[in-house]
Design an enzyme around this catalytic site. Structure first.
Site, PDB file in Angstrom:
ATOM      1  N   ALA A   1       0.846  -1.196   0.000  1.00 18.58           N
ATOM      2  CA  ALA A   1       0.000   0.000   0.000  1.00 18.58           C
ATOM      3  C   ALA A   1       0.876   1.239   0.000  1.00 18.58           C
ATOM      4  O   ALA A   1       1.992   1.237   0.531  1.00 18.58           O
ATOM      5  CB  ALA A   1      -0.935   0.007   1.213  1.00 18.58           C
ATOM      6  N   ASP A   2       0.347   2.296  -0.596  1.00 21.82           N
ATOM      7  CA  ASP A   2       1.038   3.577  -0.612  1.00 21.82           C
ATOM      8  C   ASP A   2      -0.010   4.681  -0.495  1.00 21.82           C
ATOM      9  O   ASP A   2      -1.008   4.677  -1.229  1.00 21.82           O
ATOM     10  CB  ASP A   2       1.836   3.745  -1.905  1.00 21.82           C
ATOM     11  CG  ASP A   2       2.844   4.872  -1.808  1.00 21.82           C
ATOM     12  OD1 ASP A   2       3.936   4.632  -1.260  1.00 21.82           O
ATOM     13  OD2 ASP A   2       2.547   5.992  -2.262  1.00 21.82           O
ATOM     14  N   THR A   3       0.192   5.605   0.434  1.00 20.28           N
ATOM     15  CA  THR A   3      -0.769   6.672   0.693  1.00 20.28           C
ATOM     16  C   THR A   3      -0.164   8.022   0.343  1.00 20.28           C
ATOM     17  O   THR A   3       0.960   8.318   0.745  1.00 20.28           O
ATOM     18  CB  THR A   3      -1.205   6.669   2.166  1.00 20.28           C
ATOM     19  OG1 THR A   3      -1.794   5.396   2.485  1.00 20.28           O
ATOM     20  CG2 THR A   3      -2.217   7.762   2.443  1.00 20.28           C
TER      21      THR A   3
END
Length: 207
Positions: free
Chosen positions: A80-82
């Site tokens: 995941a990358d925010t």
């Protein structure tokens, strides 16, 4: 705890985020944690911010999957990358983690009293299957004055967070409203991630 889910395949979380880990543990999943150690890609000129976040998540998932190539149990990898996106008349700006305390205060001042977007992109990779998905939540900050933002920057809480705030930590007071998923802002669109894990056969349902 009794979980609604059963593990059908080993799962590896390609992130060192304690918040993402807590989300998965909170629904009773068992998994290994192996943060991706690859360099994070830089945005390309004119690249759509959501596409950039997806490219980052995919790079992490592929890197960790390659590192697990010798494992015979063929685990699935979830990354995941925010990112935080602030849009204005000049276009879209990606607000990443601040360089230091002063950068955090400046970033918070840009966000104060305005609405921005938080996008969390995920990638599920296993065998020859690579699937990326994302979710976006609109976040509106209250118009806090600069001294309040400076004090929050002094706390150190913003320094490891995209956009210089953590809605699940000391930065919750900054937010006046949300339109979308709270878990997306924290770092993992949990409902979507679980649905994709079920559909891919990584999870099953306990009935």
């Amino acid at each position: 705890m009794t979980s609604a889910f059963t593990m059908l395949r080993p799962l590896v979380l390609a992130s060192g985020s304690p918040r993402r880990r807590a989300f998965l543990e909170g629904v009773g999943l068992r998994f290994d944690v192996l943060p991706a150690s690859c360099p994070e890609p830089r945005p390309e000129p004119g690249e759509d911010p959501r596409a950039y976040a997806g490219r980052c998540a995919e790079a992490k998932a592929r890197f960790v999957l390659r590192s697990l190539a010798e494992r015979r149990d063929r685990p699935a990898v979830l990354s995941a990358d925010t990112i935080v996106i602030l849009r204005d008349k000049d276009g879209a700006s990606i607000l990443g983690k601040p360089r230091d305390r002063d950068d955090a205060a400046a970033m918070l001042a840009r966000l104060a009293g305005r609405t921005h977007e938080v996008v969390t992109s995920c990638c599920l990779a296993m065998d020859n299957h690579v699937e990326c998905f994302d979710d976006m939540t609109e976040v509106t900050f209250a118009p806090w004055p600069r001294p309040v933002l400076e004090a929050y920057a002094d706390s150190g809480d913003p320094l490891d967070k995209a956009g210089s705030y953590g809605i699940q930590d000391g930065g919750a007071f900054l937010v006046s409203s949300l339109k979308g998923s709270w878990s997306t802002v924290v770092g993992l669109p949990l409902d979507i991630a679980l649905e994709r894990l079920l559909r891919a056969g990584v999870l099953g349902l306990n009935r």
